[in-house]
Design a protein around this motif. Sequence first.
Motif, mmCIF file in Angstrom:
data_model
loop_
_atom_site.group_PDB
_atom_site.id
_atom_site.type_symbol
_atom_site.label_atom_id
_atom_site.label_comp_id
_atom_site.label_asym_id
_atom_site.label_seq_id
_atom_site.Cartn_x
_atom_site.Cartn_y
_atom_site.Cartn_z
ATOM 1 N N CYS A 1 0.851 -1.191 0.000
ATOM 2 C CA CYS A 1 0.000 0.000 0.000
ATOM 3 C C CYS A 1 0.884 1.237 0.000
ATOM 4 O O CYS A 1 1.979 1.205 0.555
ATOM 5 N N PRO A 2 0.383 2.351 -0.585
ATOM 6 C CA PRO A 2 1.188 3.582 -0.561
ATOM 7 C C PRO A 2 1.447 4.023 0.880
ATOM 8 O O PRO A 2 2.520 4.519 1.215
ATOM 9 N N LYS A 3 0.432 3.844 1.742
ATOM 10 C CA LYS A 3 0.570 4.156 3.164
ATOM 11 C C LYS A 3 -0.467 3.292 3.884
ATOM 12 O O LYS A 3 -1.532 3.047 3.332
ATOM 13 N N VAL A 4 -0.139 2.831 5.087
ATOM 14 C CA VAL A 4 -1.061 1.929 5.783
ATOM 15 C C VAL A 4 -2.138 2.745 6.517
ATOM 16 O O VAL A 4 -1.823 3.664 7.273
ATOM 17 N N CYS A 5 -3.416 2.446 6.282
ATOM 18 C CA CYS A 5 -4.512 3.199 6.912
ATOM 19 C C CYS A 5 -4.752 2.676 8.336
ATOM 20 O O CYS A 5 -4.661 1.464 8.581
ATOM 21 N N GLU B 1 -9.099 -5.755 15.329
ATOM 22 C CA GLU B 1 -7.947 -5.926 16.231
ATOM 23 C C GLU B 1 -6.641 -5.635 15.508
ATOM 24 O O GLU B 1 -6.557 -5.817 14.284
ATOM 25 N N ASP B 2 -5.643 -5.231 16.256
ATOM 26 C CA ASP B 2 -4.325 -4.926 15.688
ATOM 27 C C ASP B 2 -4.348 -3.759 14.708
ATOM 28 O O ASP B 2 -3.591 -3.744 13.739
ATOM 29 N N THR B 3 -5.254 -2.826 14.917
ATOM 30 C CA THR B 3 -5.204 -1.589 14.124
ATOM 31 C C THR B 3 -5.131 -0.414 15.102
ATOM 32 O O THR B 3 -5.483 -0.543 16.283
ATOM 33 N N LYS C 1 -1.059 -6.351 4.706
ATOM 34 C CA LYS C 1 -0.356 -5.440 3.785
ATOM 35 C C LYS C 1 0.813 -4.803 4.503
ATOM 36 O O LYS C 1 0.941 -4.856 5.721
ATOM 37 N N GLU C 2 1.699 -4.208 3.733
ATOM 38 C CA GLU C 2 2.798 -3.435 4.305
ATOM 39 C C GLU C 2 3.058 -2.256 3.382
ATOM 40 O O GLU C 2 2.578 -2.241 2.237
ATOM 41 N N ALA C 3 3.781 -1.226 3.881
ATOM 42 C CA ALA C 3 4.075 -0.080 3.020
ATOM 43 C C ALA C 3 4.968 -0.575 1.879
ATOM 44 O O ALA C 3 5.806 -1.458 2.072
ATOM 45 N N THR C 4 4.768 -0.008 0.686
ATOM 46 C CA THR C 4 5.474 -0.498 -0.506
ATOM 47 C C THR C 4 6.984 -0.403 -0.319
ATOM 48 O O THR C 4 7.504 0.622 0.077
#
Length: 361
Positions: A12-16, A192-194, A23-26
């Motif tokens: 992702c371009p940035k993690v929301c 969870e975990d956000t 996902k992880e930042a690119t």
Amino acid sequence: MVQHLYVHIPFCPKVCPYCSFYKEATDRNKTQAFLDAVLREAEFEAQGLRPRTVFFGGGTPTALSTPQLKFLIGGLRERIDFSAVEEFTIEMNPATVSHEKAESLLALGVNRVSMGVQSWDEELLKTLGRVHSGAQAVRSYAILREAGVPNVNLDLMFGVPGQTRRQWIESLRRTVDLGPDHISAYCLTYEEDTEFFERFQRGEMGPQEDRDSDFFEVAMNELEAAGYPQYEISNYARPGRECLHNLGYWRGSDYAGLGPSAFSTRSGWRRRNVADTADYTRRVLSDEDRFDFVERIDDDSRRAERIAFSLRTTDGVPETFIPENQAAALVLHGLVTKKNGRVFLTREGRLVADEIAAELI
Ligand SMILES: C[S@@+](CC[C@H](N)C(=O)[O-])C[C@H]1O[C@@H](n2cnc3c(N)ncnc32)[C@H](O)[C@@H]1O
Ligand code: SF4
């Protein structure tokens, strides 16, 4: 023959701050090895697979560059029989759309784009930590249409902290005015975990049941009146534009999943790839077992899954899946109806779909 293929792109371009998808930042340095691993995995899965639908989800598949997307899709086409593909969806973030990318994707056979707009309101987009503005999402939508993408879905979210009823109605109307083929409207969940979950636990934000069910009803009313019948709890489409990939999934069809965290259900087995890009890549490229979860699908789990998914759709579930006394109680409370041997949620029932499914499973 397996008719559905899912490919998970974990960048992702940035993690929301609200999102729990894997996902992880690119990180451009890791990407080539990851792409090689997906193509290798495609070789393992190709036999008995002739997809009617292909879905690139994530993460944000378009976080990949155009040459990377060409490499990946071209490579999949060499390994898997794509001759029966009817619907080929790719998820996009409005910040990762360009003319060049849209045209290349069409040339590679993509015919449906699902774009995460979430909201048109700048304040709410900030609350959600999105990298794009509302104006940028409008431009991205125009780029997709100018390039000739025939089938576009827009994702919206409601129940966002600070969102008013008026803002939600306006978001829905602005979306309808653009004329997408399909609209997904999700109630914000505190996963969870956000970061949002932590803030929820600290009492800084959280779900408000009455407001959320009111907003859900607003969505049903606005979208149905605008010509987008609801065909699943969170999904509305112009007739004939329902997402074939998700319908297959909700109806319990087998599917093959490639990439980290992707599930597959094939030949009576459900398996999940390890949810870690580096580990997934290493395991696949060194021919090691790539699963972190394997389960035999027995009659009980098949029934539970069909209730959990099919009951959320306008298809409903076969009557035989639900014990008669439970079905009768739900009918009495106006939460379900029965027709032609199937059980369907009523409008009231859709407001409490998760609770009903939990009770029946
Ligand atoms: C994989 S993302 C879509 C594509 C792209 N990554 C993006 O965000 O634009 C799938 C969709 O799930 C929804 N979503 C993600 N996390 C959510 C949450 N915690 N609650 C409700 N909806 C969520 C968002 O609407 C998002 O667009
Ligand atoms: S919502 Fe989309 S862009 Fe945001 S972190 Fe999740 S997958 Fe990535």
